[in-house]
Write a protein that holds these residues in place. Sequence first.
Motif, PDB file in Angstrom:
ATOM      1  N   PRO A  50       0.819  -1.321  -0.047  1.00  0.00           N
ATOM      2  CA  PRO A  50       0.013   0.066   0.196  1.00  0.00           C
ATOM      3  C   PRO A  50       1.026   1.149   0.039  1.00  0.00           C
ATOM      4  O   PRO A  50       1.913   1.172   0.445  1.00  0.00           O
ATOM      5  N   HIS A  51       0.221   2.196  -0.753  1.00  0.00           N
ATOM      6  CA  HIS A  51       1.331   3.821  -0.636  1.00  0.00           C
ATOM      7  C   HIS A  51      -0.062   4.570  -0.401  1.00  0.00           C
ATOM      8  O   HIS A  51      -1.231   4.790  -0.858  1.00  0.00           O
ATOM      9  N   PHE A  52       0.383   5.730   0.337  1.00  0.00           N
ATOM     10  CA  PHE A  52      -0.335   7.046   0.667  1.00  0.00           C
ATOM     11  C   PHE A  52       0.273   8.191  -0.297  1.00  0.00           C
ATOM     12  O   PHE A  52       1.186   8.484  -0.010  1.00  0.00           O
ATOM     13  N   GLY A  71      -4.338   1.117  -7.063  1.00  0.00           N
ATOM     14  CA  GLY A  71      -4.564   0.260  -5.716  1.00  0.00           C
ATOM     15  C   GLY A  71      -3.893   1.558  -4.686  1.00  0.00           C
ATOM     16  O   GLY A  71      -3.847   1.029  -3.484  1.00  0.00           O
ATOM     17  N   ASN A  73      -4.176   4.720  -2.311  1.00  0.00           N
ATOM     18  CA  ASN A  73      -4.878   5.766  -1.600  1.00  0.00           C
ATOM     19  C   ASN A  73      -4.103   7.122  -1.541  1.00  0.00           C
ATOM     20  O   ASN A  73      -3.096   7.406  -1.722  1.00  0.00           O
ATOM     21  N   VAL A  75      -4.600  11.833  -1.464  1.00  0.00           N
ATOM     22  CA  VAL A  75      -5.046  13.130  -1.093  1.00  0.00           C
ATOM     23  C   VAL A  75      -4.763  14.111  -2.275  1.00  0.00           C
ATOM     24  O   VAL A  75      -3.533  14.146  -2.818  1.00  0.00           O
ATOM     25  N   GLY A  94     -10.120  10.016  -3.669  1.00  0.00           N
ATOM     26  CA  GLY A  94      -9.192  10.645  -2.663  1.00  0.00           C
ATOM     27  C   GLY A  94     -10.019  11.855  -1.965  1.00  0.00           C
ATOM     28  O   GLY A  94     -10.816  12.177  -2.285  1.00  0.00           O
ATOM     29  N   THR A 111       4.165  12.205   6.132  1.00  0.00           N
ATOM     30  CA  THR A 111       2.523  11.852   6.008  1.00  0.00           C
ATOM     31  C   THR A 111       2.516  10.957   4.618  1.00  0.00           C
ATOM     32  O   THR A 111       2.094   9.924   4.914  1.00  0.00           O
ATOM     33  N   ASP A 113       3.916   8.562   1.411  1.00  0.00           N
ATOM     34  CA  ASP A 113       4.977   7.716   0.894  1.00  0.00           C
ATOM     35  C   ASP A 113       5.518   8.431  -0.560  1.00  0.00           C
ATOM     36  O   ASP A 113       6.825   8.054  -1.014  1.00  0.00           O
ATOM     37  N   LYS A 150       7.789  10.936   3.472  1.00  0.00           N
ATOM     38  CA  LYS A 150       8.719  10.101   4.444  1.00  0.00           C
ATOM     39  C   LYS A 150      10.125   9.907   3.871  1.00  0.00           C
ATOM     40  O   LYS A 150      10.342  10.450   2.706  1.00  0.00           O
TER      41      LYS A 150
END
Lengths: 209, 130
Positions: A50-52, A71, A73, A75, A94, A111, A113, A150
């Motif tokens: 997973p990656h944000f 796949g 997530n 913003v 998003g 916050t 990735d 990050k």
Amino acid sequence: MSRPEELAPPEVFYNDTESFKYTSSTRVQHIQAKMTLRALELLNLEPDTPHFILDLGCGSGLSGEILTEEGYNWVGLDISPSMLATGLDRDVEGDLFLADLGNGVPFRAGTFDAAISISAIQWLCNADTAGVDPKKRLLTFFNTLYASLKRGGKFVAQFYPMNDSQTESIMGAAKVAGFGGGLVIDDPESKRHKKYYLVLTAGMSDRQI
Amino acid sequence: MKFLTTNFVQCAVKSCHSSLTSFPLQYEECQLVQQEQDYNPEFIVHMLERLDWNAIVQVAKDLGNESLPANKPEDLDPIMEDSQAVLRDLHTLLVETQIVEGKMVCKNCGHIYYIKNSIPNFLLPPHLAN
Ligand SMILES: [Zn+2]
């Protein structure tokens, strides 16, 4: 055709009519999709984890929909209320924020990735109103973006520089903020298809690329 | 805006970043909806380590939920059966709970960020612009 950046600030240029035209044009959709997929290829994220992700200048969420399909997530931030409203109508997954990238990325340290931006950061080089200092805005943008990623997180931005000096100020500000990396130019020989991608890394990565 | 995002968004005013009181923003007059989302336990576990749990508890309280545990759930594994109940609860709270209307107030500078139609407005007035 003149460049939209030369006509008006982004929130004025992308009014309701333009947002609708922009988002519903299949040609635009196709080009946006292609550039988003290329940006993801350059991000080179670890597969099957997973990656944000932060999408800067997300507009109506055309790139976001691809992030969702892949796949991830995400913003998204955009300065145009009309573009964001179009995104809401399209039920993107998003979270959407109304924000001016030149005032910084309002997220705490570490916050995201990774971050992408498609056809947006050249707007930061504009001085639309008196008292606006593009150099300061670029630096605020890159400094806060750096912090919000990050350590080792990457940022890939496709952009349309008006000239070499814009490219230099963008890359200069990124470097001052601490980013490492450089410029990738696709189809450099073609005036029509030439595309600029900024490929940056925030500090050292634990993972070999 | 998803509840999850409240754990990451901060006041955009530069001088507030070094203030200990500015994060999390304070949530007032919020209207919530539950919106069903695909259950992705791997994503929850991925985000868990970077969550500021005290801020989760604080914001939940602002929004009227005082039932969260004081400590962050630990050792959750997406493939383990006995982790599923907690992961489901976290999914419901973090991903499916959305703020559609409301105010976010910075406890340091007092600036109010409004959420309208699920979209937080982070445009700064000229006197606060960085
Ligand atoms: Zn503040």
